[in-house]
Each structure stands twice: as structure tokens, then as C-alpha cells.
Design a protein around this motif. Structure first.
Motif, PDB file in Angstrom:
ATOM      1  N   GLY A  35       0.835  -1.285  -0.142  1.00 48.28           N
ATOM      2  CA  GLY A  35       0.004   0.138   0.070  1.00 48.28           C
ATOM      3  C   GLY A  35       0.885   1.424  -0.040  1.00 48.28           C
ATOM      4  O   GLY A  35       0.630   2.249  -0.765  1.00 48.28           O
ATOM      5  N   ALA A  36       2.125   1.168   0.724  1.00 50.63           N
ATOM      6  CA  ALA A  36       2.895   2.449   1.021  1.00 50.63           C
ATOM      7  C   ALA A  36       3.433   2.624  -0.703  1.00 50.63           C
ATOM      8  O   ALA A  36       3.889   3.681  -0.980  1.00 50.63           O
ATOM      9  CB  ALA A  36       3.995   2.112   1.772  1.00 50.63           C
ATOM     10  N   MET A  37       3.636   1.576  -1.373  1.00 47.10           N
ATOM     11  CA  MET A  37       4.349   1.776  -2.833  1.00 47.10           C
ATOM     12  C   MET A  37       3.183   2.458  -3.700  1.00 47.10           C
ATOM     13  O   MET A  37       3.701   3.485  -4.246  1.00 47.10           O
ATOM     14  CB  MET A  37       4.585   0.526  -3.377  1.00 47.10           C
ATOM     15  N   TYR A  38       1.867   2.033  -3.487  1.00 49.73           N
ATOM     16  CA  TYR A  38       0.821   2.773  -4.346  1.00 49.73           C
ATOM     17  C   TYR A  38       0.730   4.205  -3.758  1.00 49.73           C
ATOM     18  O   TYR A  38       0.486   5.187  -4.573  1.00 49.73           O
ATOM     19  CB  TYR A  38      -0.559   2.156  -4.017  1.00 49.73           C
ATOM     20  N   ARG A  39       0.877   4.351  -2.507  1.00 49.58           N
ATOM     21  CA  ARG A  39       0.839   5.891  -1.656  1.00 49.58           C
ATOM     22  C   ARG A  39       1.955   6.752  -2.274  1.00 49.58           C
ATOM     23  O   ARG A  39       1.895   7.848  -2.574  1.00 49.58           O
ATOM     24  CB  ARG A  39       0.904   5.640  -0.443  1.00 49.58           C
ATOM     25  N   ALA A  40       3.100   6.035  -2.538  1.00 52.61           N
ATOM     26  CA  ALA A  40       4.367   6.777  -3.095  1.00 52.61           C
ATOM     27  C   ALA A  40       4.138   7.410  -4.343  1.00 52.61           C
ATOM     28  O   ALA A  40       4.466   8.213  -4.793  1.00 52.61           O
ATOM     29  CB  ALA A  40       5.677   5.954  -2.785  1.00 52.61           C
ATOM     30  N   VAL A  41       3.573   6.450  -5.199  1.00 50.10           N
ATOM     31  CA  VAL A  41       3.392   6.862  -6.678  1.00 50.10           C
ATOM     32  C   VAL A  41       2.112   8.030  -6.577  1.00 50.10           C
ATOM     33  O   VAL A  41       2.358   9.066  -7.316  1.00 50.10           O
ATOM     34  CB  VAL A  41       2.716   5.601  -7.439  1.00 50.10           C
ATOM     35  N   LYS A  85       5.754   9.895   6.479  1.00 46.40           N
ATOM     36  CA  LYS A  85       4.642  10.793   7.261  1.00 46.40           C
ATOM     37  C   LYS A  85       3.931  11.243   5.828  1.00 46.40           C
ATOM     38  O   LYS A  85       2.585  10.997   5.927  1.00 46.40           O
ATOM     39  CB  LYS A  85       5.491  11.848   7.778  1.00 46.40           C
ATOM     40  N   GLN A  86       4.365  11.760   4.896  1.00 44.28           N
ATOM     41  CA  GLN A  86       3.598  12.416   3.809  1.00 44.28           C
ATOM     42  C   GLN A  86       2.544  11.407   3.126  1.00 44.28           C
ATOM     43  O   GLN A  86       1.604  11.785   2.488  1.00 44.28           O
ATOM     44  CB  GLN A  86       4.450  13.054   2.838  1.00 44.28           C
ATOM     45  N   ILE A  87       2.897  10.176   3.226  1.00 47.60           N
ATOM     46  CA  ILE A  87       2.161   9.345   2.364  1.00 47.60           C
ATOM     47  C   ILE A  87       0.986   8.666   3.236  1.00 47.60           C
ATOM     48  O   ILE A  87      -0.011   7.984   2.628  1.00 47.60           O
ATOM     49  CB  ILE A  87       2.715   8.121   1.828  1.00 47.60           C
ATOM     50  N   THR A  89      -1.590  10.595   4.718  1.00 46.50           N
ATOM     51  CA  THR A  89      -2.683  11.472   4.738  1.00 46.50           C
ATOM     52  C   THR A  89      -3.890  11.035   4.202  1.00 46.50           C
ATOM     53  O   THR A  89      -3.912  10.107   3.308  1.00 46.50           O
ATOM     54  CB  THR A  89      -2.162  12.956   4.385  1.00 46.50           C
ATOM     55  N   LEU A  90      -5.365  11.413   4.418  1.00 43.77           N
ATOM     56  CA  LEU A  90      -6.284  11.128   3.622  1.00 43.77           C
ATOM     57  C   LEU A  90      -6.258  11.627   2.313  1.00 43.77           C
ATOM     58  O   LEU A  90      -6.621  10.690   1.212  1.00 43.77           O
ATOM     59  CB  LEU A  90      -7.305  11.561   4.245  1.00 43.77           C
ATOM     60  N   GLU A  91      -5.535  12.508   1.937  1.00 42.11           N
ATOM     61  CA  GLU A  91      -5.289  12.927   0.339  1.00 42.11           C
ATOM     62  C   GLU A  91      -4.516  12.134  -0.291  1.00 42.11           C
ATOM     63  O   GLU A  91      -4.935  11.752  -1.225  1.00 42.11           O
ATOM     64  CB  GLU A  91      -4.722  14.459   0.767  1.00 42.11           C
ATOM     65  N   VAL A  92      -3.572  11.547   0.251  1.00 43.27           N
ATOM     66  CA  VAL A  92      -2.559  10.663  -0.416  1.00 43.27           C
ATOM     67  C   VAL A  92      -3.238   9.368  -0.749  1.00 43.27           C
ATOM     68  O   VAL A  92      -3.377   8.778  -1.759  1.00 43.27           O
ATOM     69  CB  VAL A  92      -1.331  10.752   0.052  1.00 43.27           C
ATOM     70  N   GLY A  93      -4.134   8.933   0.391  1.00 41.05           N
ATOM     71  CA  GLY A  93      -4.636   7.659   0.561  1.00 41.05           C
ATOM     72  C   GLY A  93      -5.921   7.748  -0.558  1.00 41.05           C
ATOM     73  O   GLY A  93      -5.913   6.845  -1.365  1.00 41.05           O
ATOM     74  N   ASN A  94      -6.622   8.769  -0.925  1.00 44.49           N
ATOM     75  CA  ASN A  94      -7.453   9.025  -1.972  1.00 44.49           C
ATOM     76  C   ASN A  94      -6.825   9.023  -3.183  1.00 44.49           C
ATOM     77  O   ASN A  94      -7.460   8.215  -4.107  1.00 44.49           O
ATOM     78  CB  ASN A  94      -8.399  10.317  -1.764  1.00 44.49           C
ATOM     79  N   VAL A  99      -4.941   5.997  -8.216  1.00 46.61           N
ATOM     80  CA  VAL A  99      -3.819   5.461  -9.325  1.00 46.61           C
ATOM     81  C   VAL A  99      -3.704   4.044  -9.331  1.00 46.61           C
ATOM     82  O   VAL A  99      -3.134   3.458 -10.409  1.00 46.61           O
ATOM     83  CB  VAL A  99      -2.346   6.236  -8.938  1.00 46.61           C
ATOM     84  N   SER A 100      -4.197   3.215  -8.242  1.00 49.38           N
ATOM     85  CA  SER A 100      -3.872   1.992  -8.149  1.00 49.38           C
ATOM     86  C   SER A 100      -4.681   1.137  -9.069  1.00 49.38           C
ATOM     87  O   SER A 100      -4.411  -0.105  -9.284  1.00 49.38           O
ATOM     88  CB  SER A 100      -4.168   1.547  -6.775  1.00 49.38           C
TER      89      SER A 100
END
Ligand code: DC
Length: 221
Positions: A35-41, A85-87, A89-94, A99-100
């Protein structure tokens, strides 16, 4: 000693990351948070003002890695920068959820995930680990909990991070994400036929761990 692959899938806030991390620690395996990899993208796309489709030509400029920090926890690196930390947040999760579903994004990350598991001895968590990334994984867990329990966990997690969420928004967000994760055309979230379904609503991690480690030890023999 024989090494295996442990695939941990399930919906948002089912506790799968905590569980996968705890299993990895207990058995001395590497832990990979897909999930962190999708969040980083997603973070890369947001920072560069790219919407989901514009992102594709930029995929080869995205390098994702993991590093262990002083307190022993694992952080995600995006092009060498610690973005743990940056990945979250709700914004990045959305954005991650937008993108996933893209086939090319999945192919890009799945190839890296498969390479990380080549030597086995890993615990990987996500949505499609037991179905797509490692259909041959020796142990597959499909972790779930009721939507109310998951929303409350997510709510507390966000408060803990200093955010000020509205509980109803968190419930709506969990429901939206569940819908998108299970209805997308590419690798939707679903339980692999040979996965163990585990509902951990109302259960402490310590009690769950006894079961997970029993499943793990069964697979070693
Ligand atoms: O588990 P998470 O909330 O960190 O995941 C972020 C997003 O990435 C979520 O929308 C589901 C998606 N994801 C995915 O499609 N496949 C994975 N293997 C892991 C996460």
C-alpha cells in the motif's frame, strides 16, 4: 530452514499492516507494505500536478524503496526521500485509490514486489498479494473486520497523527474505498480461494498472533 511467502490481504483498516509487521518480526522475515508503494506513486503524482493518466510517462522516474530507521520501524523512500509521514494522509490515500486501478501502475509495482519476494522469507501485505503478486504463496491470510470497527480504527489513527477527522467522513471514506477496491477491473480486492479468512473485530493483536503463528508453523512442515 525452509522459507515461505506470507501474503496478507484485506480491506482498509482491517489491521493487516500491523498484523503483517508483527508476523514478520516474530518469524524474522522482511516486511513489505505494498500500500505504501501505491501511496508513494500517488504522492509523486500530487506533487507534480499529474492526474492519473498523465502519470504514466513518468513512471520510470519513480523509485520506491524501504529503509529501516533508528526505532526499528520501516520507512518508505520516494526517489531517496523519506516520505513515510507524507504518504499517510487522507489526501494521499484518496489519490492512491485513484492511481491503483491503472493497469500500467499495477504492472510497474507488481514487478518490483515479485522481485522483492524472489528469495522468499517475506511477509507482504496489500489487496492482491495472494491473488496476483504471489498466487503460489505458502500462507495466505485474508484479514477483515466489520466496517464500524475499521472506521473507528482509522478515526483513532488519524487523531493520533494530529489530524481532526469527522467520524462520519471516515465512515464514508472507508465505504468509498471498499467499493472502489472491490469493484475495479484490475486486480480487485478479493479473497484467494486458498486464503484463510480471519475476522478480527473486537480481537486483541496478541490473541490473533497465536493463530497466525500456528498457521505459519503449519506451513513450514
Ligand atoms: O493499504 P493502503 O490503504 O495503504 O493502500 C493504499 C491504496 O492502494 C488503496 O486504495 C488500495 C491500493 N492498493 C492496491 O490497490 N493494491 C495493493 N497491493 C495495495 C494497496
Amino acid at each position: 530452514m525452509k522459507k515461505i511467502i506470507v501474503a496478507v490481504d484485506g480491506p482498509s483498516s482491517s489491521g493487516k499492516s500491523t498484523i503483517a509487521k508483527a508476523i514478520a518480526k516474530a518469524v524474522g522475515y522482511n516486511y513489505i507494505d505494498t500500500g505504501a508503494m501505491y501511496r508513494a506513486v500517488a504522492l509523486y503524482a500530487l506533487r507534480n500536478g499529474l492526474d492519473s493518466q498523465d502519470l504514466l510517462p513518468h513512471l520510470d522516474q519513480i523509485n520506491i524503496a524501504f529503509t529501516r530507521v533508528e526505532d526499528g520501524s520501516q520507512h518508505t523512500l520516494l526517489n531517496g526521500e523519506d516520505v513515510e509521514k507524507q504518504i499517510r494522509t487522507l489526501e494521499v490515500g484518496n489519490m492512491a485509490s485513484q492511481v491503483s486501478p491503472i493497469k500500467e501502475v499495477r504492472a510497474f509495482l507488481v514487478a518490483q514486489q515479485q522481485a522483492m519476494g524472489k528469495e522468499k522469507g517475506i511477509v507482504m501485505d496489500g489487496r492482491d498479494i495472494g491473488t496476483v503478486v504471489f498466487p503460489q504463496a505458502e500462507l495466505k491470510l485474508f484479514i477483515t473486520a466489520s466496517p464500524e470497527v475499521r472506521a473507528m480504527r482509522r478515526y483513532k489513527e488519524l487523531i493520533g497523527k494530529g489530524e481532526k477527522p469527522v467520524f462520519e467522513d471516515v465512515v464514508a471514506d472507508i465505504n468509498d474505498r471498499d467499493y472502489r477496491d472491490t469493484h475495479r477491473a484490475e486486480s480487485p480486492l478479493r479473497q484467494a480461494e486458498d486464503a484463510i479468512l480471519y475476522d478480527n473485530s473486537g480481537m486483541e493483536l496478541e490473541d490473533q498472533m497465536k493463530d497466525y503463528l500456528r498457521f505459519f508453523n503449519d506451513r513450514l512442515h
